[in-house]
Motif scaffolding. Structure first.
Motif, PDB file in Angstrom:
ATOM      1  N   TYR A   1       0.851  -1.195   0.000  1.00 53.60           N
ATOM      2  CA  TYR A   1       0.000   0.000   0.000  1.00 53.60           C
ATOM      3  C   TYR A   1       0.882   1.238   0.000  1.00 53.60           C
ATOM      4  CZ  TYR A   1      -3.475   3.467   1.381  1.00 53.60           C
ATOM      5  OH  TYR A   1      -4.284   4.585   1.425  1.00 53.60           O
ATOM      6  N   GLN A   2       0.716   2.076  -1.022  1.00 48.87           N
ATOM      7  CA  GLN A   2       1.472   3.319  -1.167  1.00 48.87           C
ATOM      8  C   GLN A   2       2.970   3.081  -0.956  1.00 48.87           C
ATOM      9  OE1 GLN A   2      -0.257   6.445   1.223  1.00 48.87           O
ATOM     10  NE2 GLN A   2      -2.163   6.447   0.072  1.00 48.87           N
ATOM     11  N   GLY A   3       3.468   2.005  -1.559  1.00 45.19           N
ATOM     12  CA  GLY A   3       4.895   1.720  -1.517  1.00 45.19           C
ATOM     13  C   GLY A   3       5.362   0.946  -0.311  1.00 45.19           C
ATOM     14  N   LYS A   4       4.468   0.572   0.608  1.00 44.99           N
ATOM     15  CA  LYS A   4       4.874  -0.112   1.834  1.00 44.99           C
ATOM     16  C   LYS A   4       4.321  -1.532   1.859  1.00 44.99           C
ATOM     17  CE  LYS A   4       5.040   4.142   4.551  1.00 44.99           C
ATOM     18  NZ  LYS A   4       4.572   4.820   5.773  1.00 44.99           N
ATOM     19  N   GLN A   5       5.195  -2.489   2.199  1.00 46.49           N
ATOM     20  CA  GLN A   5       4.755  -3.872   2.367  1.00 46.49           C
ATOM     21  C   GLN A   5       3.792  -3.950   3.545  1.00 46.49           C
ATOM     22  OE1 GLN A   5       6.215  -5.463  -0.836  1.00 46.49           O
ATOM     23  NE2 GLN A   5       5.519  -6.901   0.686  1.00 46.49           N
ATOM     24  N   LEU A   6       2.707  -4.691   3.381  1.00 48.03           N
ATOM     25  CA  LEU A   6       1.661  -4.760   4.393  1.00 48.03           C
ATOM     26  C   LEU A   6       1.791  -6.014   5.254  1.00 48.03           C
ATOM     27  CD1 LEU A   6      -1.480  -3.570   2.391  1.00 48.03           C
ATOM     28  CD2 LEU A   6      -0.348  -2.365   4.268  1.00 48.03           C
TER      29      LEU A   6
ATOM     30  N   THR B   1      -0.331   3.393   8.196  1.00 50.61           N
ATOM     31  CA  THR B   1       0.899   3.646   7.451  1.00 50.61           C
ATOM     32  C   THR B   1       2.043   4.077   8.355  1.00 50.61           C
ATOM     33  OG1 THR B   1       0.071   5.879   6.999  1.00 50.61           O
ATOM     34  CG2 THR B   1      -0.272   4.213   5.300  1.00 50.61           C
ATOM     35  N   GLN B   2       1.732   4.567   9.557  1.00 55.99           N
ATOM     36  CA  GLN B   2       2.774   4.996  10.487  1.00 55.99           C
ATOM     37  C   GLN B   2       2.501   4.416  11.874  1.00 55.99           C
ATOM     38  OE1 GLN B   2       5.541   6.531   9.896  1.00 55.99           O
ATOM     39  NE2 GLN B   2       5.186   7.064   7.760  1.00 55.99           N
ATOM     40  N   PRO B   3       2.717   3.106  12.076  1.00 54.22           N
ATOM     41  CA  PRO B   3       2.479   2.497  13.393  1.00 54.22           C
ATOM     42  C   PRO B   3       3.430   3.074  14.434  1.00 54.22           C
ATOM     43  CG  PRO B   3       2.806   0.823  11.677  1.00 54.22           C
ATOM     44  CD  PRO B   3       3.204   2.128  11.095  1.00 54.22           C
TER      45      PRO B   3
ATOM     46  N   GLY C   1       6.646  -3.903  10.550  1.00 52.33           N
ATOM     47  CA  GLY C   1       7.345  -3.644   9.296  1.00 52.33           C
ATOM     48  C   GLY C   1       7.005  -2.309   8.680  1.00 52.33           C
ATOM     49  N   GLY C   2       6.608  -2.336   7.389  1.00 52.49           N
ATOM     50  CA  GLY C   2       6.326  -1.086   6.691  1.00 52.49           C
ATOM     51  C   GLY C   2       4.995  -0.488   7.072  1.00 52.49           C
ATOM     52  N   ALA C   3       3.935  -1.296   7.125  1.00 52.95           N
ATOM     53  CA  ALA C   3       2.597  -0.803   7.432  1.00 52.95           C
ATOM     54  C   ALA C   3       1.717  -1.981   7.828  1.00 52.95           C
ATOM     55  CB  ALA C   3       2.004  -0.059   6.233  1.00 52.95           C
ATOM     56  N   ILE C   4       0.552  -1.675   8.405  1.00 50.56           N
ATOM     57  CA  ILE C   4      -0.385  -2.700   8.869  1.00 50.56           C
ATOM     58  C   ILE C   4      -1.716  -2.522   8.162  1.00 50.56           C
ATOM     59  CG2 ILE C   4      -1.742  -3.519  10.850  1.00 50.56           C
ATOM     60  CD1 ILE C   4       0.581  -2.657  12.641  1.00 50.56           C
ATOM     61  N   MET C   5      -2.291  -3.615   7.668  1.00 50.45           N
ATOM     62  CA  MET C   5      -3.675  -3.615   7.217  1.00 50.45           C
ATOM     63  C   MET C   5      -4.485  -4.421   8.220  1.00 50.45           C
ATOM     64  SD  MET C   5      -5.508  -4.593   3.595  1.00 50.45           S
ATOM     65  CE  MET C   5      -5.011  -6.310   3.550  1.00 50.45           C
ATOM     66  N   ASN C   6      -5.365  -3.737   8.945  1.00 57.00           N
ATOM     67  CA  ASN C   6      -6.182  -4.381   9.968  1.00 57.00           C
ATOM     68  C   ASN C   6      -7.600  -4.549   9.443  1.00 57.00           C
ATOM     69  OD1 ASN C   6      -6.939  -5.447  12.482  1.00 57.00           O
ATOM     70  ND2 ASN C   6      -7.608  -3.442  13.199  1.00 57.00           N
TER      71      ASN C   6
ATOM     72  N   ASP D   1      13.425   1.697   7.752  1.00 54.07           N
ATOM     73  CA  ASP D   1      13.354   3.101   8.159  1.00 54.07           C
ATOM     74  C   ASP D   1      12.313   3.762   7.270  1.00 54.07           C
ATOM     75  OD1 ASP D   1      15.555   3.815  10.217  1.00 54.07           O
ATOM     76  OD2 ASP D   1      16.615   2.568   8.745  1.00 54.07           O
ATOM     77  N   ASN D   2      11.223   4.214   7.884  1.00 53.73           N
ATOM     78  CA  ASN D   2      10.090   4.759   7.135  1.00 53.73           C
ATOM     79  C   ASN D   2       9.955   6.263   7.375  1.00 53.73           C
ATOM     80  OD1 ASN D   2       9.194   2.100   6.252  1.00 53.73           O
ATOM     81  ND2 ASN D   2       8.477   1.788   8.350  1.00 53.73           N
ATOM     82  N   TYR D   3       9.838   7.018   6.285  1.00 53.49           N
ATOM     83  CA  TYR D   3       9.661   8.469   6.349  1.00 53.49           C
ATOM     84  C   TYR D   3       8.420   8.836   5.538  1.00 53.49           C
ATOM     85  CZ  TYR D   3      14.698   8.023   7.360  1.00 53.49           C
ATOM     86  OH  TYR D   3      15.916   7.649   7.866  1.00 53.49           O
TER      87      TYR D   3
END
Length: 702
Positions: A84-89, A124-126, A135-140, A474-476
């Motif tokens: 999602y938007q470049g981040k592994q879920l 997107t920013q846990p 990791g990169g992001a969470i889909m709940n 490292d997520n920005y």
């Protein structure tokens, strides 16, 4: 300058039009003295995007996977995973990680009816409160609805057919029952899913400009899933005890015919998967409702059996099993701080153990153990128009295991994961946000599994990699958001030891597996903007005067994103994605929603090069509510041009892979809420998905 003024006027018109949503949420119907709350189709928060499924027929008329694939900015691929938007879920169900990826994850989501889903949060920013392993992001994926203080029941059904080469059926049914009295409350959600589908796959190779067939398969698949989700809550004085038990059982089968140089196969495969989940939660209540203390224990058991039989030779080709057990205990505490009106201090801890065993022909070929101990603290405050969040999470890992031939590479490390967020609020609905967090992603057990749980023939093999190592991120991210629907953002995720799917050619055999890549950066730029149609018919001046709820207005929502995967020593190209969603309210209250997705070719998706447009489909949905909104009916047509397919080449190989599903489907869905006598009955939080915080912000039940 003229263009700048036009964009400014358009934005002002958007602001004026969408302001109504804040007012409509608390609109009062004086004739019945009842509160009417309008749900938002999409809700943007500082750390997450929330998609409402329950009230959107265009999303909930098929399986969960069907609905997820329609979300703007999300890529779900059989060969490349979910992003999602470049981040592994990292995919969660009701706040708890599924620990499965790719084919197993897609099969699980395809067997779950979308009409059993309330909403999907993509975080997107846990922050530090969430496990660093997100990791990169969470889909709940959040199931069900609220329980009320009286017996209530809701029945939903969706039925679809496909007609690519012959008729195939998909039928989902779900029943939700709930009630509450002064002693306890209970909730029961049960349902089933039956789907028939087809998958055509070809693999070719090009050597000296000569194309030759490696493998061609035609799979006819049948999926059968049954699920039960139950919850009971007891009020103990001011405190609360919550018990949950979930069961998901699937029995899937497939007949696959394959051919290639020197072989022809006809195989039957059978997959039995049983997933059970037990949760005990104790919530301590205080006089100050902003103060919270919660204890939780969770046990999960996930068994999977896969058998591949050959009709040609009347023998068993594969007989593989796996059993995953997870146990965790956690404590979370939060309280307001005195020197800030909206300040809060949170801290807590977790201990988790995961045990995973796989067998092939009754021989144990992987014994994997993972233990994690963690503690976190997070501080939030507000100063004038600024919001600040600073936190950190410390986690200690002890990962070990062995195959039937060797010991795995151990991973014993203590790591600290900081996070920080700053937000400037131009107004209550317009803000600019900047985020940073460091995270880790532990390989899913399905990626570690050395056994093939999919399909194989003499030229094609699928297998996991038990020696995969964790990935450090490292997520920005920076984002400007306005009224939930309009935003512009940029994020970059820098990963060490990124786990990616690779398709390689080894001794003329196509091998599908997962590998660690030392360094990868994923850049993503995205924009979302709703455009009211009345802007073109009534003009900007009249549009700015209107006070309309977006749920009942005619508009076009435009989403576009540019994604670039930066891999050292490889020349990669970025790619554009587009999503257009049009909503038109027709006479008699009929709502017409059209979705168009398109991903441009020639870009790199990790080690795949997209050769033809992906996510290329048009979906149409007509829906209407009857009998004072007690009955909702929708009619849908998905991928009406039958253009959705995946055609990719694999980097540094002569391979070209093509997948085509019977994605063109037609069907209907019905949702019936049994009328109740008491319209003013007080709602209590969802028993099946009890949120830790009672402020309506949808935080995960971890």
């Amino acid at each position: 300058m003229k263009n700048k003024h036009l964009l400014a006027f358009l934005f002002l018109g958007l602001v004026s039009t969408l302001t109504a949503q804040e007012t409509e949420k608390k609109a009062v119907e004086l004739n019945e003295v009842s509160i009417v709350k309008v749900k938002k189709a999409v809700e943007q928060k500082a750390d997450r995007t929330i998609f409402d499924f329950a009230s959107q027929p265009s999303l909930n008329s098929g399986s969960v996977l069907d609905g997820i694939k329609k979300l703007p900015g999300l890529i779900a691929s059989d060969v490349a995973g979910m992003m999602y938007q470049g981040k592994q879920l990292d995919v969660y169900l009701d706040g708890r990680p599924l620990n499965i990826t790719t084919n197993e994850l897609n099969a699980f989501l395809e067997g779950m009816p979308a009409n059993a889903i309330e909403k999907i949060e993509i975080i997107t920013q846990p922050g530090a409160e969430f496990p660093a392993t997100s990791g990169g992001a969470i889909m709940n994926i959040i199931t069900n609805v609220n329980a009320k203080k009286y017996l209530s029941a809701t029945y939903t059904n969706s039925t679809n057919i496909t007609s690519y080469d012959h008729l195939r059926w998909r039928v989902n049914n779900s029943l939700l029952l709930s009630a509450k009295n002064k002693y306890f409350g209970w909730q029961l959600n049960l349902g089933q899913s039956y789907y028939e589908s087809a998958l055509w796959t070809t693999v070719t190779k090009n050597v000296n400009n000569v194309n030759s067939l490696v493998s061609a398969t035609n799979a006819d698949r049948i999926g059968r899933t049954n699920f039960i989700k139950s919850g009971v809550t007891f009020d103990i004085g001011k405190d609360r005890l919550l018990l949950n038990y979930d069961l998901n059982y699937s029995n899937n089968s497939s007949n696959t015919k394959g051919n290639g140089p020197g072989f022809s196969t006809d195989d039957d495969s059978y997959t039995d998967a049983l997933r059970q989940d037990f949760v005990v939660t104790y919530q301590k209540k205080f006089e100050d409702r902003a103060k919270k203390l919660e204890f939780k224990v969770n046990y999960n058991d996930n068994k999977n059996d896969f058998v591949l039989d050959s009709r040609t030779t009347n023998t068993t080709v594969l007989d593989n099993k796996s059993d995953q057990q997870l146990l965790n205990a956690k404590i979370d505490y939060s309280q307001p701080i005195n020197f800030s009106d909206e300040g809060k201090l949170s801290f807590g801890g977790l201990y988790e153990g995961l045990f995973f065993e796989t067998q092939s022909e009754n021989v144990v070929n992987l014994d994997y153990q993972r233990k994690t101990a963690a503690a976190y603290a997070e501080f939030q405050t507000k100063f004038d128009k600024f919001n600040f969040i600073v936190g950190g999470r410390a986690e200690d890992y002890n990962i070990k295991g062995k195959t039937n031939t060797e010991e795995l590479i151990p991973f014993k490390q203590f790591r600290f994961f900081p996070n920080a967020s700053a937000q400037y609020n131009f107004s209550n609905s317009i803000y600019f946000n900047a985020n940073y967090n460091k995270k880790i992603s532990l390989p899913s057990t399905s990626a570690l599994n050395p056994n093939n749980t999919n399909y194989q023939n003499p030229n094609v093999d699928y297998s996991g990699n038990p020696n995969l190592q964790p990935t450090i991120f490292d997520n920005y991210e920076v984002k400007l958001s306005a009224f939930d629907y309009a935003f512009i953002g940029y994020n970059v995720s820098s990963a060490q030891n990124q786990v990616v799917n690779r398709v390689l050619l080894t001794n003329d055999v196509v091998v599908n597996t997962s590998v660690n890549v030392p360094q990868i950066k994923v850049h993503n730029f995205n924009v979302g903007l709703p455009i009211p149609y009345m802007l073109f018919t009534e003009g900007l001046k009249e549009t700015m005067k209107m006070n309309v709820n977006p749920d009942t207005m005619n508009f076009l929502y435009v989403y576009t994103a540019y994604q670039y995967h930066q891999i050292p020593d490889i020349n990669t190209n970025g790619f554009w994605m587009f999503n257009l969603m049009s909503q038109t309210v027709l006479p008699k209250g009929i709502k017409f929603v059209a979705n168009f997705n398109y991903m441009f070719p020639k870009g790199n998706y990790f080690y795949f090069i997209v050769e033809k447009p992906m996510r290329n489909n048009v979906d149409l949905t007509f829906s209407k509510k009857f009998f004072k909104d007690q009955v909702s009916v929708s009619v849908s047509a998905n991928d009406i041009f039958n253009s959705n397919r995946t055609v990719v080449s694999s980097y540094n190989t002569p391979l070209l892979l093509s997948n085509k599903n019977d994605s063109r489907r037609f069907g209907f869905s019905i949702n019936y809420k049994i009328p109740t006598k008491n319209k003013l009955a007080k709602e209590d939080p969802n028993l099946l998905n009890k949120e830790k915080k009672e402020d309506g912000e949808g935080n995960l039940n971890q």
